[in-house]
Scaffold this motif. Structure first.
Motif, PDB file in Angstrom:
ATOM      1  N   LEU A 131     -24.610  -6.887  -2.223  1.00  0.00           N
ATOM      2  CA  LEU A 131     -23.585  -6.790  -3.265  1.00  0.00           C
ATOM      3  C   LEU A 131     -22.820  -5.472  -3.188  1.00  0.00           C
ATOM      4  CD1 LEU A 131     -25.358  -8.417  -6.357  1.00  0.00           C
ATOM      5  CD2 LEU A 131     -23.818  -9.477  -4.685  1.00  0.00           C
ATOM      6  N   GLN A 132     -22.617  -4.976  -1.960  1.00  0.00           N
ATOM      7  CA  GLN A 132     -21.844  -3.763  -1.722  1.00  0.00           C
ATOM      8  C   GLN A 132     -20.480  -4.120  -1.133  1.00  0.00           C
ATOM      9  OE1 GLN A 132     -22.993  -0.622  -2.683  1.00  0.00           O
ATOM     10  NE2 GLN A 132     -24.545  -1.950  -3.638  1.00  0.00           N
ATOM     11  N   TRP A 133     -19.449  -3.412  -1.627  1.00  0.00           N
ATOM     12  CA  TRP A 133     -18.086  -3.628  -1.138  1.00  0.00           C
ATOM     13  C   TRP A 133     -17.781  -2.747   0.074  1.00  0.00           C
ATOM     14  CZ3 TRP A 133     -15.088  -7.459  -2.787  1.00  0.00           C
ATOM     15  CH2 TRP A 133     -15.201  -7.939  -4.092  1.00  0.00           C
ATOM     16  N   THR A 134     -16.950  -3.276   0.956  1.00  0.00           N
ATOM     17  CA  THR A 134     -16.281  -2.500   1.995  1.00  0.00           C
ATOM     18  C   THR A 134     -14.797  -2.839   1.911  1.00  0.00           C
ATOM     19  OG1 THR A 134     -18.218  -2.637   3.447  1.00  0.00           O
ATOM     20  CG2 THR A 134     -16.126  -2.005   4.461  1.00  0.00           C
ATOM     21  N   VAL A 135     -13.947  -1.839   2.065  1.00  0.00           N
ATOM     22  CA  VAL A 135     -12.502  -2.074   2.009  1.00  0.00           C
ATOM     23  C   VAL A 135     -11.925  -1.905   3.406  1.00  0.00           C
ATOM     24  CG1 VAL A 135     -10.308  -1.378   0.994  1.00  0.00           C
ATOM     25  CG2 VAL A 135     -12.415  -1.253  -0.370  1.00  0.00           C
ATOM     26  N   TRP A 136     -11.280  -2.954   3.892  1.00  0.00           N
ATOM     27  CA  TRP A 136     -10.587  -2.878   5.179  1.00  0.00           C
ATOM     28  C   TRP A 136      -9.116  -2.567   4.887  1.00  0.00           C
ATOM     29  CZ3 TRP A 136     -12.567  -7.807   8.215  1.00  0.00           C
ATOM     30  CH2 TRP A 136     -13.933  -7.637   8.505  1.00  0.00           C
ATOM     31  N   THR A 137      -8.700  -1.370   5.254  1.00  0.00           N
ATOM     32  CA  THR A 137      -7.305  -1.005   5.068  1.00  0.00           C
ATOM     33  C   THR A 137      -6.460  -1.668   6.145  1.00  0.00           C
ATOM     34  OG1 THR A 137      -7.653   1.004   6.352  1.00  0.00           O
ATOM     35  CG2 THR A 137      -7.831   1.183   3.968  1.00  0.00           C
ATOM     36  N   PRO A 138      -5.234  -2.051   5.818  1.00  0.00           N
ATOM     37  CA  PRO A 138      -4.400  -2.768   6.784  1.00  0.00           C
ATOM     38  C   PRO A 138      -4.024  -1.905   7.976  1.00  0.00           C
ATOM     39  CG  PRO A 138      -3.149  -2.217   4.814  1.00  0.00           C
ATOM     40  CD  PRO A 138      -4.568  -1.882   4.516  1.00  0.00           C
ATOM     41  N   ASP A 139      -4.012  -2.527   9.147  1.00  0.00           N
ATOM     42  CA  ASP A 139      -3.648  -1.819  10.374  1.00  0.00           C
ATOM     43  C   ASP A 139      -2.184  -2.120  10.704  1.00  0.00           C
ATOM     44  OD1 ASP A 139      -4.818  -4.378  10.637  1.00  0.00           O
ATOM     45  OD2 ASP A 139      -4.814  -4.197  12.814  1.00  0.00           O
ATOM     46  N   VAL A 140      -1.336  -1.165  10.412  1.00  0.00           N
ATOM     47  CA  VAL A 140       0.095  -1.291  10.668  1.00  0.00           C
ATOM     48  C   VAL A 140       0.327  -1.191  12.175  1.00  0.00           C
ATOM     49  CG1 VAL A 140       2.350  -0.254  10.176  1.00  0.00           C
ATOM     50  CG2 VAL A 140       0.556  -0.267   8.414  1.00  0.00           C
ATOM     51  N   PRO A 141       1.281  -1.965  12.770  1.00  0.00           N
ATOM     52  CA  PRO A 141       2.250  -2.851  12.122  1.00  0.00           C
ATOM     53  C   PRO A 141       1.861  -4.327  12.181  1.00  0.00           C
ATOM     54  CG  PRO A 141       2.971  -2.436  14.343  1.00  0.00           C
ATOM     55  CD  PRO A 141       1.626  -1.745  14.189  1.00  0.00           C
ATOM     56  N   THR A 142       0.657  -4.647  12.635  1.00  0.00           N
ATOM     57  CA  THR A 142       0.305  -6.051  12.840  1.00  0.00           C
ATOM     58  C   THR A 142      -0.186  -6.744  11.581  1.00  0.00           C
ATOM     59  OG1 THR A 142      -1.914  -5.372  13.516  1.00  0.00           O
ATOM     60  CG2 THR A 142      -0.272  -5.677  15.255  1.00  0.00           C
ATOM     61  N   CYS A 143      -0.466  -5.991  10.528  1.00  0.00           N
ATOM     62  CA  CYS A 143      -1.019  -6.580   9.309  1.00  0.00           C
ATOM     63  C   CYS A 143       0.084  -7.247   8.490  1.00  0.00           C
ATOM     64  CB  CYS A 143      -1.705  -5.515   8.474  1.00  0.00           C
ATOM     65  SG  CYS A 143      -0.551  -4.300   7.796  1.00  0.00           S
ATOM     66  N   PRO A 144      -0.285  -8.144   7.587  1.00  0.00           N
ATOM     67  CA  PRO A 144       0.719  -8.707   6.684  1.00  0.00           C
ATOM     68  C   PRO A 144       1.145  -7.691   5.647  1.00  0.00           C
ATOM     69  CG  PRO A 144      -1.468  -9.586   6.192  1.00  0.00           C
ATOM     70  CD  PRO A 144      -1.612  -8.745   7.421  1.00  0.00           C
ATOM     71  N   PRO A 145       2.323  -7.867   5.080  1.00  0.00           N
ATOM     72  CA  PRO A 145       2.729  -7.018   3.960  1.00  0.00           C
ATOM     73  C   PRO A 145       1.922  -7.399   2.721  1.00  0.00           C
ATOM     74  CG  PRO A 145       4.306  -8.785   4.256  1.00  0.00           C
ATOM     75  CD  PRO A 145       3.317  -8.907   5.385  1.00  0.00           C
ATOM     76  N   PRO A 146       2.027  -6.629   1.640  1.00  0.00           N
ATOM     77  CA  PRO A 146       1.372  -7.051   0.396  1.00  0.00           C
ATOM     78  C   PRO A 146       1.821  -8.460  -0.005  1.00  0.00           C
ATOM     79  CG  PRO A 146       2.089  -4.780   0.217  1.00  0.00           C
ATOM     80  CD  PRO A 146       2.655  -5.295   1.501  1.00  0.00           C
ATOM     81  N   LEU A 147       0.854  -9.325  -0.287  1.00  0.00           N
ATOM     82  CA  LEU A 147       1.118 -10.742  -0.535  1.00  0.00           C
ATOM     83  C   LEU A 147       0.402 -11.209  -1.792  1.00  0.00           C
ATOM     84  CD1 LEU A 147       0.619 -12.482   2.955  1.00  0.00           C
ATOM     85  CD2 LEU A 147       2.759 -12.290   1.702  1.00  0.00           C
TER      86      LEU A 147
END
Length: 421
Positions: A131-147
């Motif tokens: 029950l632990q979170w990990t946050v994957w930050t977006p890898d620019v420029p291949t990631c989607p924009p905020p959706l």
């Protein structure tokens, strides 16, 4: 915890499919779980993990986006136990709605969504064991924009799992881009598609079947409802529009789609403003055939006409100033959508001195009520347990639900067209 296998049919159930009349209501059951229920919500995410339906986030149009993780625990068949709601103790990541969620290898992946003020393009990964979170930050420029209001499906290829994201809102404008996240490496890629692309859309539905992504319906750039069906080959990234035969569903948005054997099952959705439906359709991939196997069911409203009039006249600090509430994307909603001083878990009829039509649990009854179909709705969730479709939440006329229904999927029923008057 042992893997759960849902019994496909109730032993007391007999359905006559040879007559071609709508007997589908007999296959529905309203499920009344024990335990404190999650607050009423729509446009949440729903995933299956072991014997649990996991509900994350969502929104109430008058109270705004919500947070938290809930599990609907399903007991073993013939155990004599009732379904149970349990709130899972996790670190609070803030309110979120119109996001997507998938589960792969004991991890839940939450992507995108909105908190009412802004959209996101990070991926929240919850280890369902620790029950632990990990946050994957977006890898620019291949990631989607905020959706938000997009779809995300799990695609498994050999030992690699992929999250396939399509469509949705980008800062208020709809898109038709395809993004794929490698769940092993946390790396995104923007799929270089060929063929004619589907029109941009939001609040559509999607499933993955045999190396293909199928998308159906939603709302286009003009806000018009759609009923087109498209197929993306996930090996070549080629788009193709599918012109289905038979009883094609009418245009709609906010419906759900699940994959059952060789069928896509469509339930509910919004056909027009304040015109939700509870129709059910199947699409058989091999025959390219649509079948309506449940017509719209007229179900008595949970509130009377007098209560509705009283609600309309009530002065509420949470009612929007405009008569029109945007149901497509929360970042366009009025400031009345947020109420930080209210607790979403409090179902008191006087909290915040707010008028409310749906207060407290549906009834003190627990167990199942056989032969009871759900009200028309959109923004709900549907998942598959074995041969059972389970539906949670959603809203009707912008009033949210937190009810649970199950539908026994019988192949003969879902491929038998109705005779409509």
């Amino acid at each position: 915890m042992e893997e759960y296998k849902f019994n496909s049919r109730r032993p007391d159930l007999k359905v006559n499919t040879k007559s071609h009349i709508d007997t589908s209501v007999e296959l529905w059951s309203e499920v009344r779980p024990v335990g404190r229920h999650p607050s009423r919500r729509s446009y949440h995410s729903a995933c299956v993990w072991r014997n649990q339906m996991l509900i994350y986030g969502g929104q109430d149009l008058r109270e705004g986006p919500q947070g938290g993780l809930w599990a609907l625990r399903i007991p073993e068949v013939n155990s004599g136990e009732d379904e149970e709601w349990v709130e899972i103790p996790i670190e609070d990541r803030g309110p979120l709605c119109r996001h997507t969620g998938i589960v792969k290898d004991n991890r839940m992946f939450i992507f995108g969504g909105s908190n009412g003020d802004r959209e996101f393009n990070n991926t929240l990964v919850l280890d369902l064991i620790s029950l632990q979170w990990t946050v994957w930050t977006p890898d620019v420029p291949t990631c989607p924009p905020p959706l938000d209001s997009h779809t995300a499906c799990l695609y498994e290829e050999a030992s690699v799992g992929w999250m396939v994201v399509f469509g949705g809102f980008v800062q208020g404008d709809r898109t038709n881009e395809v993004y794929i996240l490698n769940l092993n490496t946390a790396k995104w890629k923007n799929a270089k598609v060929t063929g004619i692309k589907p029109p941009s859309r939001s609040n559509h539905s999607a499933v993955v079947y045999r190396d293909h992504l199928f998308i159906f319906g939603g709302s286009n750039d003009e806000g018009e409802k759609l009923n087109d069906l498209w197929k993306l080959d996930l090996r070549t990234y080629n788009w193709e529009q599918i012109h289905g035969l038979g009883q094609v569903p009418t245009p709609r948005s906010g419906q759900t789609a699940i994959l059952y054997k060789d069928y896509m099952i469509i339930f509910g959705g919004m056909r027009d403003i304040t015109k939700e439906t509870n129709e059910m359709h199947s699409y058989e991939f091999s025959s390219n055939l649509w079948t309506m196997f449940q017509d719209e069911q007229q179900i008595k409203d949970p509130v009377s006409a007098a209560q509705l009039e009283e609600f309309k006249k009530a002065k509420s600090p949470l009612m929007p100033r405009s008569k029109t509430i945007n149901t497509e994307s929360p970042h366009k909603s009025s400031e009345a959508n947020r109420s930080p001083e209210l607790s979403s878990g409090d179902s008191s009829p006087t909290r915040g001195k707010r008028a409310s039509l749906y207060i407290g649990p549906a009834a003190p009854v627990v167990g199942k009520i056989n032969g009871k179909a759900p009200h028309p709705r959109d923004g709900h969730s549907s998942i598959l347990f074995g041969d059972m479709m389970v539906v949670f939440g959603g809203d009707r006329h912008q009033m949210p639900f937190n009810d649970v229904y199950s539908y026994a999927l019988v192949e003969q029923t879902i491929k038998t067209p109705l005779i409509l008057n």
